[in-house]
Design a protein around this motif. Structure first.
Motif, PDB file in Angstrom:
ATOM      1  N   HIS A  75      14.306 -45.867  15.144  1.00  0.00           N
ATOM      2  CA  HIS A  75      14.068 -47.296  15.401  1.00  0.00           C
ATOM      3  C   HIS A  75      13.965 -47.567  16.740  1.00  0.00           C
ATOM      4  O   HIS A  75      13.044 -48.572  16.920  1.00  0.00           O
ATOM      5  N   GLU A  76      14.657 -47.370  17.653  1.00  0.00           N
ATOM      6  CA  GLU A  76      14.651 -48.022  18.859  1.00  0.00           C
ATOM      7  C   GLU A  76      13.292 -47.411  19.467  1.00  0.00           C
ATOM      8  O   GLU A  76      12.895 -48.396  20.216  1.00  0.00           O
ATOM      9  N   THR A  77      12.914 -46.362  19.481  1.00  0.00           N
ATOM     10  CA  THR A  77      11.658 -45.770  20.109  1.00  0.00           C
ATOM     11  C   THR A  77      10.603 -46.624  19.424  1.00  0.00           C
ATOM     12  O   THR A  77       9.583 -46.946  20.081  1.00  0.00           O
ATOM     13  N   CYS A  78      10.450 -46.717  18.228  1.00  0.00           N
ATOM     14  CA  CYS A  78       9.465 -47.414  17.580  1.00  0.00           C
ATOM     15  C   CYS A  78       9.214 -48.715  17.981  1.00  0.00           C
ATOM     16  O   CYS A  78       8.233 -49.226  18.186  1.00  0.00           O
ATOM     17  N   GLU A  79      10.415 -49.677  17.976  1.00  0.00           N
ATOM     18  CA  GLU A  79      10.316 -51.001  18.432  1.00  0.00           C
ATOM     19  C   GLU A  79      10.008 -51.051  19.667  1.00  0.00           C
ATOM     20  O   GLU A  79       9.158 -51.957  20.045  1.00  0.00           O
ATOM     21  N   ARG A  80      10.350 -50.299  20.704  1.00  0.00           N
ATOM     22  CA  ARG A  80      10.122 -50.371  22.216  1.00  0.00           C
ATOM     23  C   ARG A  80       8.646 -50.138  22.184  1.00  0.00           C
ATOM     24  O   ARG A  80       8.033 -50.894  22.958  1.00  0.00           O
ATOM     25  N   LEU A  81       8.031 -49.075  21.746  1.00  0.00           N
ATOM     26  CA  LEU A  81       6.636 -48.611  21.748  1.00  0.00           C
ATOM     27  C   LEU A  81       5.835 -49.890  20.973  1.00  0.00           C
ATOM     28  O   LEU A  81       4.783 -50.499  21.744  1.00  0.00           O
ATOM     29  N   THR A 102       6.387 -52.835  19.715  1.00  0.00           N
ATOM     30  CA  THR A 102       6.559 -54.234  20.310  1.00  0.00           C
ATOM     31  C   THR A 102       6.120 -54.247  21.682  1.00  0.00           C
ATOM     32  O   THR A 102       5.362 -55.509  21.937  1.00  0.00           O
ATOM     33  N   GLY A 103       6.126 -53.258  22.551  1.00  0.00           N
ATOM     34  CA  GLY A 103       5.449 -53.461  23.765  1.00  0.00           C
ATOM     35  C   GLY A 103       4.039 -53.457  23.877  1.00  0.00           C
ATOM     36  O   GLY A 103       3.203 -53.926  24.367  1.00  0.00           O
ATOM     37  N   GLU A 139       3.109 -56.962  22.887  1.00  0.00           N
ATOM     38  CA  GLU A 139       3.013 -58.111  23.791  1.00  0.00           C
ATOM     39  C   GLU A 139       2.046 -57.877  24.885  1.00  0.00           C
ATOM     40  O   GLU A 139       1.392 -58.868  25.275  1.00  0.00           O
TER      41      GLU A 139
END
Length: 125
Positions: A98-104, A106-107, A110
């Motif tokens: 989840h953390e890697t998915c969100e970071r990628l 969402t980035g 943005e």
């Protein structure tokens, strides 16, 4: 040599899209975000099925060789209005990072917003 053909994706094509995604994108970071498990493949199938059936702002196309029309050579999903078409992904599958998915993702969102602002645009997934 037969020319390849672009056609709309049908519901029956959905599992082939997931198969092709894993064939093309099985690099370590992708497999960390989306492990190749039956559950995550079903998650991908559901995303594409939902967009195909219920999201008129997302269009899915496939490329086939007319001599083997059941074999999907490539596919694309076009988001005709990212500001109006809803969330790109549902909640991440429990087996996903989840953390890697969100970071990628969402980035990426943005950066697209910084570049395009409120201008209307298409987005290819």
């Amino acid at each position: 040599m037969t020319a390849l053909v672009i056609q709309p994706v049908t519901i029956n094509d959905v599992p082939a899209l997931s198969e092709l995604w894993y064939t093309a994108f099985s690099i370590p970071v992708n497999l960390r975000m989306f492990p190749d498990t039956p559950g995550v493949r079903a998650w991908w199938d559901e995303i594409n099925r939902r967009d195909l059936l219920y999201n008129p702002l997302r269009k899915l196309f496939k490329v086939v060789d007319p001599t083997t029309p059941d074999f999907v050579v490539a596919y694309a999903k076009w988001d005709l209005d990212p500001s109006e078409s809803g969330e790109r992904f549902p909640l991440w599958h429990k087996e996903s990072d989840h953390e890697t998915c969100e970071r990628l993702f969402t980035g990426l969102s943005e950066e697209r917003k910084k570049l395009l602002g409120d201008r209307k645009h298409y987005c290819k997934d």
